[in-house]
Design a protein around this motif. Structure first.
Motif, short mmCIF file in Angstrom:
data_model
loop_
_atom_site.label_atom_id
_atom_site.label_comp_id
_atom_site.label_asym_id
_atom_site.label_seq_id
_atom_site.Cartn_x
_atom_site.Cartn_y
_atom_site.Cartn_z
N ILE A 116 -16.01 4.85 -13.02
CA ILE A 116 -15.32 4.59 -11.74
C ILE A 116 -13.84 4.29 -11.98
N SER A 117 -13.51 3.68 -13.13
CA SER A 117 -12.10 3.37 -13.40
C SER A 117 -11.25 4.62 -13.57
N PHE A 118 -11.87 5.77 -13.80
CA PHE A 118 -11.12 7.02 -13.95
C PHE A 118 -11.14 7.87 -12.67
N LEU A 119 -11.74 7.34 -11.62
CA LEU A 119 -11.85 8.10 -10.37
C LEU A 119 -11.03 7.46 -9.26
N GLU A 120 -10.80 8.23 -8.22
CA GLU A 120 -10.28 7.64 -6.97
C GLU A 120 -11.49 7.24 -6.14
N TYR A 121 -11.72 5.93 -6.08
CA TYR A 121 -12.97 5.44 -5.47
C TYR A 121 -12.62 4.27 -4.56
N THR A 122 -12.41 4.58 -3.30
CA THR A 122 -12.10 3.57 -2.30
C THR A 122 -13.18 3.61 -1.22
N GLN A 123 -12.92 2.90 -0.12
CA GLN A 123 -13.90 2.88 0.96
C GLN A 123 -14.12 4.27 1.54
N ALA A 124 -13.08 5.10 1.52
CA ALA A 124 -13.22 6.46 2.05
C ALA A 124 -14.22 7.27 1.24
N GLN A 125 -14.21 7.10 -0.08
CA GLN A 125 -15.16 7.81 -0.92
C GLN A 125 -16.56 7.21 -0.82
N VAL A 126 -16.63 5.88 -0.67
CA VAL A 126 -17.94 5.23 -0.55
C VAL A 126 -18.64 5.69 0.72
N SER A 127 -17.91 5.78 1.82
CA SER A 127 -18.50 6.18 3.09
C SER A 127 -18.72 7.68 3.20
N GLY A 128 -18.21 8.44 2.25
CA GLY A 128 -18.37 9.89 2.28
C GLY A 128 -17.33 10.61 3.10
N GLY A 129 -16.30 9.91 3.56
CA GLY A 129 -15.27 10.54 4.37
C GLY A 129 -14.36 11.45 3.56
N GLU A 130 -14.17 11.11 2.28
CA GLU A 130 -13.33 11.92 1.41
C GLU A 130 -14.06 12.15 0.09
N PRO A 131 -13.80 13.27 -0.57
CA PRO A 131 -14.46 13.53 -1.85
C PRO A 131 -13.85 12.67 -2.96
N THR A 132 -14.66 12.39 -3.95
CA THR A 132 -14.20 11.65 -5.12
C THR A 132 -13.40 12.58 -6.03
N SER A 133 -12.26 12.12 -6.49
CA SER A 133 -11.42 12.94 -7.36
C SER A 133 -11.14 12.19 -8.67
N PHE A 134 -10.97 12.98 -9.73
CA PHE A 134 -10.70 12.42 -11.05
C PHE A 134 -9.22 12.07 -11.16
N GLN A 135 -8.91 10.84 -11.55
CA GLN A 135 -7.53 10.36 -11.63
C GLN A 135 -7.03 10.21 -13.06
N GLY A 136 -7.95 10.35 -14.03
CA GLY A 136 -7.53 10.15 -15.41
C GLY A 136 -7.11 8.70 -15.64
N LEU A 137 -5.93 8.52 -16.20
CA LEU A 137 -5.40 7.17 -16.46
C LEU A 137 -4.54 6.66 -15.31
N GLY A 138 -4.63 7.32 -14.16
CA GLY A 138 -3.80 6.93 -13.03
C GLY A 138 -4.05 5.51 -12.56
#
Length: 326
Positions: free
Chosen positions: A67-89
């Motif tokens: 999860i620390s390498f992903l964009e994982y906010t409430q939008a991704q938890v609720s399914g409103g937006e897809p999860t994207s890989f952020q790398g070291l972002g």
């Protein structure tokens, strides 16, 4: 005839000699298999525990790192937006935040103070247990175990009441009037430190006391007869013999005190005024759940894990250089 007898006698010997290479080889094969099975046997016994540890420890750590390498906010938890890989972002965002470094420094200093105070109180009371009679020793042990068994949230609530500026008895006894311990940054950290030491010293006390009782009495008696003071006996005789035990309680205290959450959250109402009493665990909680930035909260958790691993490995390495076996 003599030649024939010699030849006849030599034939069986040659046969034995000829078969010798194969004989031991055939005998070694079952033994080798047995030794191989013997090496695997302990792992077979440990397999159930390893499976449980993998489920309770390895998999959550894997998910935390993922999860620390992903964009994982409430939008991704609720399914409103897809999860994207952020790398070291997420880590770059975290390390660019000045508040993170302030909280990290506060956590390190607070944990160090808690560890030193816990070891000092626990070791002092362990030595005291060896000096008092049976009844006071039993009373002290029961009181310490009672503090140890108290849930952290219960103990924290009681300590907040004891130091309450309006109704707490401590301010009245000390004549502090309506002084608020949780208003100032240092006084709030001091109050939490008192509670952490109160609920942590029994582990150190009981462990060190058991180690002292295992030391031969003749050694301590000889040091006393040589005129050594109690402090000199502890520093030169008792502490070196208890070093493996002290290593264990020190590492345990570092891990526990570095991960303090309940005491800070309850006693400072979520981290103090304007976050002045935040530590990394509470900071991660606020990022993950209060701000719904689960990826940043996971990144903080990974940083904490790496720090604790580094501290433990460095400490063990130093002890190995000194020739200590853990």
């Amino acid at each position: 005839m003599a030649h024939d007898t010699t030849t006849a006698a030599a034939a069986p010997a040659a046969a034995v000699t000829k078969s010798a290479p194969g004989g031991p080889s055939r005998r070694r094969t079952p033994a080798g298999r047995r030794s191989g099975r013997g090496r695997r046997t302990p792992w077979l016994y440990l397999a159930p525990a390893l499976v449980v540890l993998a489920g309770l420890l390895v998999y959550p750590i894997y998910q935390l790192g993922l999860i620390s390498f992903l964009e994982y906010t409430q939008a991704q938890v609720s399914g409103g937006e897809p999860t994207s890989f952020q790398g070291l972002g997420n880590y770059r965002t975290l390390f660019a935040d000045s508040q993170f470094w302030q909280v990290l420094l506060a956590t390190v200093l607070f944990a160090a103070a808690c560890v030193v105070a816990t070891l000092a109180v626990g070791c002092s009371l362990a030595v005291l247990l060896t000096r008092v009679r049976a009844l006071p020793r039993l009373a002290l042990m029961l009181a310490a175990l009672g503090a140890w068994a108290t849930p952290a949230i219960t103990g924290s609530t009681v300590w907040v009441f004891l130091f309450d500026p309006d109704f707490g008895p401590v301010n009245k006894v000390l004549g502090l009037g309506d002084f608020s311990w949780t208003y100032g940054r240092m006084s709030a950290f001091a109050l939490v430190l008192f509670e952490v030491v109160w609920c942590s010293f029994p582990f150190v006390m009981v462990t060190v006391y058991a180690g002292i009782k295992a030391i031969p009495g003749e050694v301590l008696e000889a040091a006393s007869l040589d005129g050594a003071s109690q402090w000199r006996i502890w520093r030169s005789v008792t502490a070196p013999m208890l070093r493996p035990i002290l290593v264990v309680v020190t590492i345990q205290s570092i891990i526990w005190d570095f991960k303090v959450f309940t005491q800070i959250y309850v006693m400072t109402n979520g981290g103090g005024i304007a976050g002045q009493n935040l530590v990394l665990n509470v900071y991660a909680y606020q990022k993950a759940f209060a701000s719904s930035q689960y990826s940043l909260g996971s990144a903080i958790g990974v940083v904490m894990l790496l720090i604790l691993l580094a501290v433990t490995l460095v400490y063990l390495r130093l002890l190995r250089r000194q020739g200590e076996e853990i």
